[in-house]
Design a protein around this motif. Structure first.
Motif, mmCIF file in Angstrom:
data_model
loop_
_atom_site.group_PDB
_atom_site.id
_atom_site.type_symbol
_atom_site.label_atom_id
_atom_site.label_comp_id
_atom_site.label_asym_id
_atom_site.label_seq_id
_atom_site.Cartn_x
_atom_site.Cartn_y
_atom_site.Cartn_z
ATOM 1 N N GLU A 110 0.831 -1.205 0.000
ATOM 2 C CA GLU A 110 0.000 0.000 0.000
ATOM 3 C C GLU A 110 0.867 1.256 0.000
ATOM 4 O O GLU A 110 0.510 2.268 -0.601
ATOM 5 N N ALA A 111 2.031 1.163 0.656
ATOM 6 C CA ALA A 111 2.903 2.332 0.758
ATOM 7 C C ALA A 111 3.750 2.531 -0.496
ATOM 8 O O ALA A 111 4.391 3.568 -0.657
ATOM 9 N N ASP A 112 3.785 1.551 -1.382
ATOM 10 C CA ASP A 112 4.682 1.612 -2.544
ATOM 11 C C ASP A 112 3.908 1.202 -3.809
ATOM 12 O O ASP A 112 3.932 0.033 -4.224
ATOM 13 N N PRO A 113 3.207 2.168 -4.442
ATOM 14 C CA PRO A 113 2.392 1.844 -5.610
ATOM 15 C C PRO A 113 3.174 1.184 -6.749
ATOM 16 O O PRO A 113 2.609 0.356 -7.475
ATOM 17 N N ASP A 114 4.499 1.514 -6.889
ATOM 18 C CA ASP A 114 5.288 0.861 -7.952
ATOM 19 C C ASP A 114 5.431 -0.632 -7.672
ATOM 20 O O ASP A 114 5.302 -1.469 -8.566
ATOM 21 N N LEU A 115 5.706 -0.933 -6.414
ATOM 22 C CA LEU A 115 5.823 -2.340 -6.021
ATOM 23 C C LEU A 115 4.470 -3.039 -6.166
ATOM 24 O O LEU A 115 4.392 -4.185 -6.639
#
Ligand SMILES: O=P(O)(O)OC[C@@]1(O)O[C@H](CO)[C@@H](O)[C@@H]1O
Length: 337
Positions: free
Chosen positions: A218-223
């Motif tokens: 959730e904290a890392d949209p790229d991931l």
């Protein structure tokens, strides 16, 4: 026509507090509301408000207050009597929009009720455009309810010589894994709508231990994008609408991926925001919009729902798809179809 099935509906009781919740203390309630709930019911409420032809299938008795609530909104329903009251789910809502949700497990469904639910759904959904299976399944021997519903609808469509509906599933845990694993390893599901935690849990259940946990996604949209793209062919579903809370959502399909950021809102309650996103998605697909517009509608509906109290779902005029920033994304993960 879109048919929603809510295997475990609820009366949602929202308690609005005028001050932050203080655990272990007595507090005065500012207001209380009761709304018909359960994910499929919420999707049906939002679609009905958008003038989409929708039918809500719910296991509940004809005299249950839930049915009166939905009928009062004008949503068409098929009620499958259960002999048990619909569960009550409680939300405590704080002034800053923090919601604490206390969900009842719900009553198990008798085997005859399950048989009737499957038969009614097959009859109604066989010629529909979409079948939406949303929310938890009741406790007991029904963990495979969703694959059974899908199989029965597919069989009835085949009998009638029609293509049958596209299938959207919004659930979590074993119920979500059950639709992925059905039909000899290949899912016949067209869309799943997990949040980051549900996607991470699904990946872990299927043995993909390399996938990060929900908070990290959730904290890392790229991931989150790389993860959803790599899981799409593994899961065998047509598309993943991955909701990321305040960060918006990703739409990952076999043809491409899109991300969308929501407009600024004043947060009131996130309850029903995911269901509203799914309704926005379906109303846009139903209207024949391209994927970027479909995602814009999904995110606009989710944001609008989060700005409304309790389990309220938005009307179209309360949504702002024009303020949603959509980006078409280059493929960055390997291994997809
Ligand atoms: O226990 P489930 O079926 O997973 O979720 C039920 C529920 O929390 O979902 C809706 C919001 O999405 C509410 O109307 C309802 O109370």
């Amino acid at each position: 026509m879109i048919v929603t099935v809510t295997a475990n509906p609820s009366i949602d009781r929202t308690i609005d507090l005028a001050a932050p919740l203080r655990l272990g203390e007595v507090q005065v309630v500012a207001s209380m509301r009761e709304q018909a709930g359960g994910k499929g019911v919420n999707v049906a409420r939002a679609l009905h408000a958008a003038d989409v032809d929708v039918l809500a299938v719910v296991p509940c008795d004809g005299t249950d207050p839930l049915l009166a609530e939905i009928a009062a909104l004008g949503v068409a329903t098929v009620a499958v009597p259960t002999g048990a009251p619909v569960r009550s789910n409680v939300t405590v809502s704080e002034p800053d929009g923090t919601t604490t949700k206390l969900n009842a497990e719900g009553a198990p469904l008798d085997a005859e009720v399950v048989t009737r639910l499957i038969a009614e759904t097959a009859e109604r959904a066989a010629t529909a455009q979409w079948l939406v299976l949303a929310g938890s399944v009741p406790p007991g021997d029904t963990i495979d309810l969703y694959p059974r519903l899908i199989a029965a609808v597919r069989a009835r469509s085949a009998e009638l010589g029609v293509a049958g509906p596209a299938v959207a599933v919004d659930t979590s845990g074993p119920a979500l894994a059950s639709v992925i694993r059905s039909e000899s390893g290949r899912s016949s599901v067209d869309l799943i709508k997990p949040n980051a935690h549900e996607l991470a849990e699904l990946a872990a259940t299927l043995g993909h231990t390399e996938v990060a946990d929900g908070d990290t996604l959730e904290a890392d949209p790229d991931l989150a994008l790389r993860t959803a793209e790599s899981l799409l062919p593994v899961l065998g579903v047509g598309a993943i609408l991955l909701t990321l809370g305040a960060a918006g959502a990703l739409l990952v399909t076999r043809d491409g991926s899109w991300s969308a950021r929501p407009p600024r809102i004043t947060l009131r309650s996130t309850v029903g925001a995911g269901d509203s996103s799914l309704a926005g998605y379906l109303s846009a697909v139903h209207a024949g919009h391209p994927p970027d517009r479909v995602l814009a509608l999904a995110v606009a509906y989710g944001a609008a729902a989060a700005s409304l109290a309790g389990s309220s779902v938005p009307r179209p005029d309360q949504t702002r798809p024009d303020l949603v920033e959509v980006t078409a994304l280059p493929r960055i993960a390997a291994g997809h179809q």
